[in-house]
Design an enzyme around this catalytic site. Sequence first.
Site, PDB file in Angstrom:
ATOM      1  CG  HIS A 134      -1.954  -1.035   1.250  1.00  0.00           C
ATOM      2  ND1 HIS A 134      -2.838  -1.248   0.210  1.00  0.00           N
ATOM      3  CD2 HIS A 134      -2.241  -1.977   2.195  1.00  0.00           C
ATOM      4  CE1 HIS A 134      -3.637  -2.272   0.532  1.00  0.00           C
ATOM      5  NE2 HIS A 134      -3.285  -2.738   1.720  1.00  0.00           N
TER       6      HIS A 134
HETATM    7 ZN   LIG Z   1      -4.230  -6.908   3.306  1.00  0.00          ZN
END
Ligand SMILES: [Zn+2]
Length: 361
Positions: A134
């Site tokens: 992320h």
């Molecule tokens: Zn995850």
Amino acid sequence: MSAAGFMWDPRVAMHIYRDDHPLKPVRLVGVHDTLERLGAFGRPDAHVLAPRAATGAEIERIHDPEYISAVMRASRDPDSDYTAWGMSEWGDTPPFKGMHDVSLLTTGGTLVAMEEVIGGRLHVAFNGSGGLHHAMRRSASGFCIYNDPAIVCGLLADRGMKVAYVDIDAHHGDGVQVAFYETDQVLTISLHQYGFVPELGRMFFPGTGTAEERGRSRGAGYSINVALPRYTDDAAYTRAFDAVVPPLLERYRPDVLVTQQGIDSHFEDPLTQLMVSTRAREHVVRQFATTTSPWVAMGGGGYSLDAVRRAWSMEFLIMLGANIPKELHDAEPPEWTGVRRAQVDAAVDVAITGALDAAWT
Ligand SMILES: [Zn+2]
């Protein structure tokens, strides 16, 4: 060749994001100790590898130097305000003492894995501390500080290699997708939960990852998203995987396979609503293992410590070509019937069609 590397250093299992934080790096101790008890590391094809610290230049392949400086400051002085850089005390990614140094090691583990498989010494190497998919160019996000999968895919692409990145974490691999959105040299495929979660009153994190996000310009059709409904169980998950991943890998013919194997898709995971068991995971990782390309494998999410322990132990045994003891498997994987079966299957059909229609031709 079935030679497989397992990245291990107790230093990447010691850090604590925050006492109540769901990501507990100590989970890796359970994987290591289980494999040791099962005799995995004594097998002739098993290689225990040590990570190195990633260099500044390697981190800068994906991250802005100003962001790296902010992480270095947060690492020394976690009590100041770093919210502009995606880090906050009570948020998903809190600043903590030593975060820069341990992140250089978790990233460096993936770099060593890459070097071992590209150098032809191993077929596959697994870094359970990596897979932090992320993190963005100028921001930490979703427990991720430096985006080791994106760094490795970028460095491989810089060598002129065609890279296939397959992300089976429960969350969309958004940071990796963004990094390669306009290139056809890195194919990203992410299978993940997508949609509104009524219990939480919000979209499932990070809220991206529809089939419509398919890449841009030269990269059009090279960002593939399989947006799965909550409650996707083994039968639906393996159907989606089989319909999308092997055919696209076959069509793309990568020089190297990079996999992010977050196990937060497990039905016992407290943060997600996917209902995958070790059975579907065995199927998927066996499919990865059929690749004749060098294979860089990483961990990722996983917040049920017992599911992490059993699944990643099993997955390393698959990499070794070893038998899987029954104790690693879920005794009773959930399987829907009736109305929910029909609902899940219908939504998964839509996800499959969307992903295949989005792909380059
Ligand atoms: Zn995850």
